[in-house]
Scaffold this motif. Structure first.
Motif, PDB file in Angstrom:
ATOM      1  N   GLU A   1       0.742  -1.081  -0.081  1.00  0.00           N
ATOM      2  CA  GLU A   1       0.038   0.067  -0.110  1.00  0.00           C
ATOM      3  C   GLU A   1       0.845   1.192  -0.082  1.00  0.00           C
ATOM      4  O   GLU A   1       1.514   1.569   0.945  1.00  0.00           O
ATOM      5  CB  GLU A   1      -0.866  -0.092   1.179  1.00  0.00           C
ATOM      6  CG  GLU A   1      -1.884   1.045   1.335  1.00  0.00           C
ATOM      7  CD  GLU A   1      -2.848   1.017   2.631  1.00  0.00           C
ATOM      8  OE1 GLU A   1      -4.167   0.805   2.351  1.00  0.00           O
ATOM      9  OE2 GLU A   1      -2.287   0.881   3.692  1.00  0.00           O
ATOM     10  N   SER A   2       1.005   1.922  -1.195  1.00  0.00           N
ATOM     11  CA  SER A   2       1.901   3.054  -1.205  1.00  0.00           C
ATOM     12  C   SER A   2       1.266   4.382  -1.806  1.00  0.00           C
ATOM     13  O   SER A   2       1.979   5.307  -1.993  1.00  0.00           O
ATOM     14  CB  SER A   2       3.068   2.545  -1.954  1.00  0.00           C
ATOM     15  OG  SER A   2       3.784   1.236  -1.613  1.00  0.00           O
TER      16      SER A   2
ATOM     17  N   CYS B   1      -4.514   4.564   3.236  1.00  0.00           N
ATOM     18  CA  CYS B   1      -4.151   3.932   4.429  1.00  0.00           C
ATOM     19  C   CYS B   1      -5.262   3.253   5.176  1.00  0.00           C
ATOM     20  O   CYS B   1      -5.982   3.625   6.047  1.00  0.00           O
ATOM     21  CB  CYS B   1      -3.767   4.976   5.608  1.00  0.00           C
ATOM     22  SG  CYS B   1      -3.015   4.625   6.881  1.00  0.00           S
TER      23      CYS B   1
ATOM     24  N   ASP C   1      -5.170  -0.822   4.692  1.00  0.00           N
ATOM     25  CA  ASP C   1      -4.458  -2.225   4.713  1.00  0.00           C
ATOM     26  C   ASP C   1      -3.353  -2.269   6.078  1.00  0.00           C
ATOM     27  O   ASP C   1      -3.154  -2.866   6.472  1.00  0.00           O
ATOM     28  CB  ASP C   1      -3.505  -2.806   3.609  1.00  0.00           C
ATOM     29  CG  ASP C   1      -4.772  -2.938   2.460  1.00  0.00           C
ATOM     30  OD1 ASP C   1      -5.763  -3.133   2.902  1.00  0.00           O
ATOM     31  OD2 ASP C   1      -4.170  -2.980   1.267  1.00  0.00           O
ATOM     32  N   THR C   2      -2.678  -1.095   6.139  1.00  0.00           N
ATOM     33  CA  THR C   2      -1.591  -0.961   7.055  1.00  0.00           C
ATOM     34  C   THR C   2      -1.963  -0.905   8.520  1.00  0.00           C
ATOM     35  O   THR C   2      -1.812  -1.702   9.383  1.00  0.00           O
ATOM     36  CB  THR C   2      -0.702   0.488   6.979  1.00  0.00           C
ATOM     37  OG1 THR C   2      -0.080   0.301   5.637  1.00  0.00           O
ATOM     38  CG2 THR C   2       0.261   0.580   7.904  1.00  0.00           C
TER      39      THR C   2
ATOM     40  N   ILE D   1       4.762  -6.906   1.243  1.00  0.00           N
ATOM     41  CA  ILE D   1       4.392  -5.597   2.023  1.00  0.00           C
ATOM     42  C   ILE D   1       5.586  -4.748   1.855  1.00  0.00           C
ATOM     43  O   ILE D   1       6.804  -5.056   1.475  1.00  0.00           O
ATOM     44  CB  ILE D   1       4.462  -6.188   3.658  1.00  0.00           C
ATOM     45  CG1 ILE D   1       3.905  -5.126   4.363  1.00  0.00           C
ATOM     46  CG2 ILE D   1       5.791  -6.620   4.220  1.00  0.00           C
ATOM     47  CD1 ILE D   1       3.559  -5.465   5.772  1.00  0.00           C
TER      48      ILE D   1
ATOM     49  N   VAL E   1       6.912   0.200   6.234  1.00  0.00           N
ATOM     50  CA  VAL E   1       6.131   0.248   7.295  1.00  0.00           C
ATOM     51  C   VAL E   1       7.021  -1.120   8.585  1.00  0.00           C
ATOM     52  O   VAL E   1       6.250  -2.002   8.629  1.00  0.00           O
ATOM     53  CB  VAL E   1       4.786  -0.275   7.115  1.00  0.00           C
ATOM     54  CG1 VAL E   1       4.039   1.189   6.521  1.00  0.00           C
ATOM     55  CG2 VAL E   1       4.743  -1.174   6.263  1.00  0.00           C
TER      56      VAL E   1
ATOM     57  N   VAL F   1       4.878  -2.584  11.100  1.00  0.00           N
ATOM     58  CA  VAL F   1       3.977  -3.662  10.630  1.00  0.00           C
ATOM     59  C   VAL F   1       4.350  -4.878  10.264  1.00  0.00           C
ATOM     60  O   VAL F   1       4.068  -6.104  10.254  1.00  0.00           O
ATOM     61  CB  VAL F   1       3.058  -2.918   9.226  1.00  0.00           C
ATOM     62  CG1 VAL F   1       2.002  -4.065   8.933  1.00  0.00           C
ATOM     63  CG2 VAL F   1       2.489  -1.693   9.717  1.00  0.00           C
TER      64      VAL F   1
END
Length: 434
Positions: free
Chosen positions: A85-86, A91, A93-94, A124, A128, A131
């Motif tokens: 997720e970028s 924001c 999934d994070t 991923i 992060v 996470v």
């Protein structure tokens, strides 16, 4: 029915929601016991019947994607989760993986069983790190509990799950670029066909699903199709996570049925920040055409948003009030897409560079009205002409901003600088006019 339907986020406020103990206490890992008692094809059909659509942006039916995997082909099958997720503004999934990684793992087990895959991967984003550590610990705990590895729950099903940490490339959110990166190559989109369902990871049949899509599966298995389809709209079933950010009093994640409106979500989120009014917003992240305050009552489902001229995308609702310069906002997004272009295809590699140059001049009040047509011409020459949707994502906010705020571009030219600059003449500045 309440406007909010907490399912994925129901227990995020518990101190141990991310642990296997906390997850099991709330009914976790009961869905795999049900799924492993069913024939694999029945699991696929159940997900088809539920109407679950991919939550990563395109909204493709998840069950159909699983059903595309050929069976009896004597090939290894792979199940891949896209957790890269970028995109600016996106924001969901994070925080999901941070608060409850085990619901993702349970969904992976069920999906892998359904498509007859014995190897699964979570890709991923590397930035992060907190996470990454949490998901890795959850995987280790699932192995220790006998929920991953050999002979899961004594049902004869084996599954190895690997967490792969990316190196920070937005392009790897595109599923075929992600697969190339997983294989150890530079992340660049592949020419399709063949599609991943036929020749994906290591040229074997592969399913690539978004985090939220996979995490939604256990609740559907446990509660059934009727329960899931009672939420949402006719063609967009179920619940989903909406991410509100920007100029709102209480930004955050709001889990609600598909079809809710931004007006309703803003009511829940305390409205636009005090003393200001909504100017424009994104319905699905920075790569989707923008909306204005005229679109407050558009149903936030796949069909409703598309009919209004945009895309639901990742449901990243970025809210901007009247103090925001639309040209500057679009320029910042375009700079991101130019930087993240992988350079594989000429329209995107060259086109995004030129878009930034023209927007920089316009934001500084340089150029002429003809440059607005030049911008649209550039967008026309890159949209639909690249290997992936990155170029389309770069062009969409530009085209829509000119549709709704062309006069603001002209105000920059008239002022000879950005009229939202505090040093600009008050004639052109909404800030100075207060």
């Amino acid at each position: 029915m309440s406007k909010l339907t907490p399912v994925l986020s129901a227990n995020w406020d518990e101190a141990d929601s991310f642990t296997i103990t906390g997850y099991k206490r709330n009914g976790g890992y009961t869905a795999i016991a049900k799924a492993l008692e069913m024939p694999a094809d029945e699991v696929i059909q159940l997900i088809k019947d539920s109407g679950l659509r991919g939550r990563g942006g395109a909204g493709f039916p998840t069950g159909n994607k699983w059903g595309f995997i050929p069976q009896g082909d004597n090939k290894e099958h792979y199940f891949v989760v896209n957790a890269d997720e970028s995109e600016p503004g996106t924001c969901k999934d994070t925080p999901l993986m941070m608060a409850n990684p085990h619901v993702l793992i349970e969904g992976i087990i069920i999906g892998s069983y359904a498509i007859r895959a014995n190897y699964a991967f979570i890709y991923i984003r590397g930035e992060v790190a907190h996470v990454v550590r949490r998901v890795q610990q959850a995987i280790e705990d699932a192995y220790a509990a006998g929920l991953l590895g050999k002979n899961i729950l004594g049902k004869g099903f084996d599954l190895e799950l690997v967490l792969h940490v990316g190196a920070g490339a937005y392009i790897c959110g595109e599923e075929t670029a992600l697969l190339d990166s997983l294989e150890g190559f530079r992340g660049q989109p592949r020419l399709r066909p063949p599609f991943p369902a036929i020749a994906g990871l290591y040229a074997k049949p592969t399913v690539v699903n978004n985090v939220e899509s996979v995490a939604s599966v256990p609740a559907i298995i446990n509660n059934g199709v009727t329960w899931f389809t009672a939420m949402g709209t006719e063609k967009s079933k179920g619940f989903t996570l909406y991410s509100l950010s920007g100029h709102v009093n209480n930004p955050g994640q709001f889990e609600a049925p598909l079809g809710i409106t931004l007006r309703q979500l803003l009511d829940i989120a305390g409205g636009v920040r005090n003393g200001h009014k909504l100017k424009f917003w994104t319905p699905g992240g920075s790569s989707t055409p923008i909306f204005t305050d005229a679109h407050l009552d558009v149903p936030l489902d796949y069909e409703g948003v598309a009919a209004a001229g945009s895309m639901l995308g990742t449901k990243a609702l970025q809210i901007f009030d009247e103090t925001t310069c639309i040209v500057r906002a679009v320029l910042r997004w375009t700079e991101f897409y130019k930087h993240e272009s992988c350079g594989k295809c000429t329209p995107c590699r060259e086109g995004t560079w030129w878009l930034v140059q023209v927007l920089k001049d316009l934001e500084a009040g340089k150029g002429s009205e003809a440059d607005l047509d030049k911008l649209l011409d550039l967008c026309d020459n890159i949209m639909g002409r690249s290997f992936c949707a990155l170029a389309d994502g770069a062009a969409s906010p530009i085209i829509s901003s000119l549709k709704y705020f062309r006069q603001e571009y002209l105000d920059h030219l008239a002022a000879g600088q950005c009229p939202f600059d505090p040093m600009a003449a008050t004639l052109f500045s909404p800030i100075g006019a207060k």
